[in-house]
Design an enzyme around this catalytic site. Structure first.
Site, PDB file in Angstrom:
ATOM      1  N   ARG A 236     -13.313  -2.927  10.765  1.00 13.14           N
ATOM      2  CA  ARG A 236     -13.753  -3.335   9.326  1.00 13.14           C
ATOM      3  C   ARG A 236     -14.845  -3.950   9.455  1.00 13.14           C
ATOM      4  O   ARG A 236     -15.480  -4.439  10.415  1.00 13.14           O
ATOM      5  CB  ARG A 236     -12.619  -4.762   9.123  1.00 13.14           C
ATOM      6  CG  ARG A 236     -11.229  -4.313   8.659  1.00 13.14           C
ATOM      7  CD  ARG A 236     -11.275  -3.665   7.160  1.00 13.14           C
ATOM      8  NE  ARG A 236     -10.013  -3.404   6.953  1.00 13.14           N
ATOM      9  CZ  ARG A 236      -9.256  -2.053   6.860  1.00 13.14           C
ATOM     10  NH1 ARG A 236     -10.046  -1.205   7.249  1.00 13.14           N
ATOM     11  NH2 ARG A 236      -8.082  -1.821   6.442  1.00 13.14           N
ATOM     12  N   HIS A 284     -16.407   4.688   5.029  1.00 10.69           N
ATOM     13  CA  HIS A 284     -15.097   4.247   5.251  1.00 10.69           C
ATOM     14  C   HIS A 284     -14.279   5.578   4.998  1.00 10.69           C
ATOM     15  O   HIS A 284     -13.317   5.237   4.181  1.00 10.69           O
ATOM     16  CB  HIS A 284     -14.724   3.019   4.194  1.00 10.69           C
ATOM     17  CG  HIS A 284     -13.451   2.223   4.693  1.00 10.69           C
ATOM     18  ND1 HIS A 284     -13.251   1.150   4.413  1.00 10.69           N
ATOM     19  CD2 HIS A 284     -12.451   2.738   5.435  1.00 10.69           C
ATOM     20  CE1 HIS A 284     -12.333   0.731   4.852  1.00 10.69           C
ATOM     21  NE2 HIS A 284     -11.531   1.723   5.276  1.00 10.69           N
TER      22      HIS A 284
HETATM   23  P1  NDP Z   1      -2.710  -2.173  15.554  1.00 15.45           P
HETATM   24  O1  NDP Z   1      -2.061  -3.420  15.051  1.00 15.45           O
HETATM   25  O2  NDP Z   1      -1.867  -1.279  16.161  1.00 15.45           O
HETATM   26  O3  NDP Z   1      -3.804  -2.614  16.903  1.00 15.45           O
HETATM   27  C1  NDP Z   1      -4.657  -3.801  16.655  1.00 15.45           C
HETATM   28  C2  NDP Z   1      -5.285  -4.027  17.998  1.00 15.45           C
HETATM   29  O4  NDP Z   1      -6.050  -4.986  17.732  1.00 15.45           O
HETATM   30  C3  NDP Z   1      -3.986  -4.273  19.068  1.00 15.45           C
HETATM   31  O5  NDP Z   1      -4.310  -3.728  20.438  1.00 15.45           O
HETATM   32  C4  NDP Z   1      -4.422  -5.708  19.271  1.00 15.45           C
HETATM   33  O6  NDP Z   1      -3.993  -6.744  20.497  1.00 15.45           O
HETATM   34  C5  NDP Z   1      -5.745  -6.038  18.886  1.00 15.45           C
HETATM   35  N1  NDP Z   1      -6.478  -7.365  18.408  1.00 15.45           N
HETATM   36  C6  NDP Z   1      -5.913  -8.060  17.546  1.00 15.45           C
HETATM   37  N2  NDP Z   1      -6.677  -9.153  17.331  1.00 15.45           N
HETATM   38  C7  NDP Z   1      -7.142  -9.269  18.478  1.00 15.45           C
HETATM   39  C8  NDP Z   1      -7.779 -10.313  19.243  1.00 15.45           C
HETATM   40  N3  NDP Z   1      -8.015 -11.585  18.591  1.00 15.45           N
HETATM   41  N4  NDP Z   1      -8.273 -10.222  20.179  1.00 15.45           N
HETATM   42  C9  NDP Z   1      -8.076  -9.066  21.112  1.00 15.45           C
HETATM   43  N5  NDP Z   1      -7.488  -8.135  20.452  1.00 15.45           N
HETATM   44  C10 NDP Z   1      -6.949  -8.323  19.235  1.00 15.45           C
HETATM   45  O7  NDP Z   1      -3.686  -1.516  14.271  1.00 15.45           O
HETATM   46  P2  NDP Z   1      -4.244  -0.202  14.337  1.00 15.45           P
HETATM   47  O8  NDP Z   1      -4.713   0.347  15.710  1.00 15.45           O
HETATM   48  O9  NDP Z   1      -3.076   0.809  13.629  1.00 15.45           O
HETATM   49  O10 NDP Z   1      -5.404  -0.379  13.271  1.00 15.45           O
HETATM   50  C11 NDP Z   1      -6.624  -1.025  13.660  1.00 15.45           C
HETATM   51  C12 NDP Z   1      -7.546  -1.047  12.446  1.00 15.45           C
HETATM   52  O11 NDP Z   1      -8.117   0.020  12.008  1.00 15.45           O
HETATM   53  C13 NDP Z   1      -6.801  -1.593  11.081  1.00 15.45           C
HETATM   54  O12 NDP Z   1      -6.403  -2.994  11.326  1.00 15.45           O
HETATM   55  C14 NDP Z   1      -8.019  -1.465  10.355  1.00 15.45           C
HETATM   56  O13 NDP Z   1      -8.724  -2.471  10.036  1.00 15.45           O
HETATM   57  C15 NDP Z   1      -8.740  -0.328  11.027  1.00 15.45           C
HETATM   58  N6  NDP Z   1      -8.568   1.163  10.236  1.00 15.45           N
HETATM   59  C16 NDP Z   1      -9.788   1.594   9.672  1.00 15.45           C
HETATM   60  C17 NDP Z   1      -9.783   2.744   8.995  1.00 15.45           C
HETATM   61  C18 NDP Z   1     -10.910   3.526   8.292  1.00 15.45           C
HETATM   62  O14 NDP Z   1     -11.007   4.435   7.797  1.00 15.45           O
HETATM   63  N7  NDP Z   1     -12.022   2.963   8.819  1.00 15.45           N
HETATM   64  C19 NDP Z   1      -8.550   3.503   8.882  1.00 15.45           C
HETATM   65  C20 NDP Z   1      -7.443   2.921   9.559  1.00 15.45           C
HETATM   66  C21 NDP Z   1      -7.471   1.611  10.030  1.00 15.45           C
HETATM   67  P3  NDP Z   1      -2.391  -6.217  20.733  1.00 15.45           P
HETATM   68  O15 NDP Z   1      -2.364  -5.091  21.309  1.00 15.45           O
HETATM   69  O16 NDP Z   1      -2.403  -7.519  21.825  1.00 15.45           O
HETATM   70  O17 NDP Z   1      -1.579  -6.863  19.548  1.00 15.45           O
HETATM   71  C1  OXD Z   2      -6.783   1.534   6.700  1.00 15.66           C
HETATM   72  C2  OXD Z   2      -8.052   1.983   6.026  1.00 15.66           C
HETATM   73  O1  OXD Z   2      -6.821   0.348   6.878  1.00 15.66           O
HETATM   74  O2  OXD Z   2      -8.123   2.966   5.489  1.00 15.66           O
HETATM   75  O3  OXD Z   2      -5.850   2.314   6.980  1.00 15.66           O
HETATM   76  O4  OXD Z   2      -9.012   1.270   6.002  1.00 15.66           O
END
Ligand code: NDP
Ligand code: OXD
Length: 321
Positions: A236, A284
């Protein structure tokens, strides 16, 4: 009959509406226009039990007294949790092989772009120069993935197949085959010091916002095989300090970067980021939610809840993702 409302901000609702209605033939699927207006009546809106949303307007919720659940059409849910008046209802996010594959493609594409010195060869091409540059093997380069969740783990698996050494950083300890794991604030510094290409796939939460700063870039390995650290952010935009990124790409604290997300989207024309040759920008689109595919999961979620089962992929509101 259950009413399902689509509120998708700038995304055109037509394809989502058709695709979801096909999968929920016995339910009523309605949609707001991109400007938030509704062509039907307030009474129809008031029947809504499921809201399928991307950046819904805060005022919408007061018009949905029967709402039972909110289904994000993205993997990220900051666009919902940002709303101060968000009702205390279950929120589910997207976890789907199509969305995951698209992100894995983007991460591999950008990691290879930097490994294979894409920006340097583009500069040589513009200068009309035929010159081979020394390039490390993938096995000599460590890709550190911040956010070892659904998208981070799948990306790690392909990067390992491509030959990279892969590490990951998550909130809680994780055991992922082939990945050197780090977790928590206490291990962040060690993780960064062990990273040549930093891939950010973190959610935007109060804990992660603003993390990608000059201070953090200074902790990345500076003498690695690519001649300096690389940043790839598809998590993000609010995670990154864009003034710090512009400075780091200019003063060499970062050797290169790929950014798919920005604090303000679209990225304003006045941003200095547009002009940097060692930065690759996409709007994005790292992983786009496909209306031909994702309504399958949304329909399954509605059917689950109607059958008295719990939704899948529930958001932990206290953790913020
Ligand atoms: P998940 O919830 O599966 O994974 C999030 C990861 O971040 C987990 O490993 C979590 O740790 C870790 N995390 C969260 N907070 C912290 C912290 N404070 N310190 C350390 N690690 C942390 O999400 P997804 O993988 O499905 O998606 C990730 C992000 O990708 C979305 O939230 C979105 O913002 C972004 N995204 C962007 C897109 C784009 O087109 N650019 C498309 C889709 C998603 P833990 O494993 O311990 O819970
Ligand atoms: C998502 C994105 O969060 O597209 O899926 O950014």
């Amino acid at each position: 009959m259950t009413t399902v409302l689509l509120s998708l901000a700038v995304w055109n609702p037509a394809r989502w509406l058709t695709s979801l209605q096909e999968r929920l033939p016995d339910e009523k699927v309605i949609a707001l226009e991109p400007d938030g207006s509704f062509a039907g009546t307030d009474a129809e809106l008031a029947e809504t039990e499921y809201l399928v949303a991307w950046k819904p307007q805060a005022e919408l919720f007061a018009r949905l007294p029967k709402l039972k659940a909110i289904l994000s059409v993205g993997a990220g849910v900051d666009h919902l949790l940002d709303i101060p008046t968000l009702p205390d209802l279950p929120i589910a996010r997207i976890v789907d092989p199509d969305l995951t594959n698209r992100m894995v493609e983007y991460v591999a594409w950008q990691a290879l772009h930097h490994l294979r010195l894409g920006p340097s060869y583009q500069a040589l091409q513009r200068a009309g120069q035929w010159r081979a540059l020394p390039q490390p093997a993938a096995r000599e380069v460590t890709v550190g993935i911040m956010g070892l969740g659904v998208l981070g783990i799948a990306s790690a698996e392909l990067l390992i197949q491509l030959g990279f050494r892969v590490t990951g950083w998550s909130r809680r300890a994780k055991d992922v085959a082939g990945v050197v794991g780090y977790h928590g604030d206490g291990q962040l510094r060690a993780f960064l010091g062990d990273t040549d290409i930093l891939v950010c796939l973190l959610p935007d939460t109060p804990k992660t916002r603003g993390m990608l700063s000059a201070k953090l870039f200074g902790q990345l390995r500076q003498d690695g095989p690519l001649g300096g650290p690389i940043l790839i952010n598809a998590g993000r935009g609010r995670l990154q300090n864009e003034a710090d990124i512009a400075a780091a790409l200019t003063n060499g604290l970062l050797r290169g970067a790929s950014l798919d997300v920005f604090a303000e989207e679209p990225l304003p024309a006045s941003s200095p980021l547009w002009k940097l040759d060692n930065l690759f920008i996409t709007p994005h689109v790292a992983s786009v939610s496909d209306p031909a595919v994702l309504p399958r999961l949304i329909a399954r979620q509605v059917k689950r809840m109607e059958a008295g089962e719990e939704l899948q992929y529930l958001v932990d509101r206290s953790a913020g993702y």
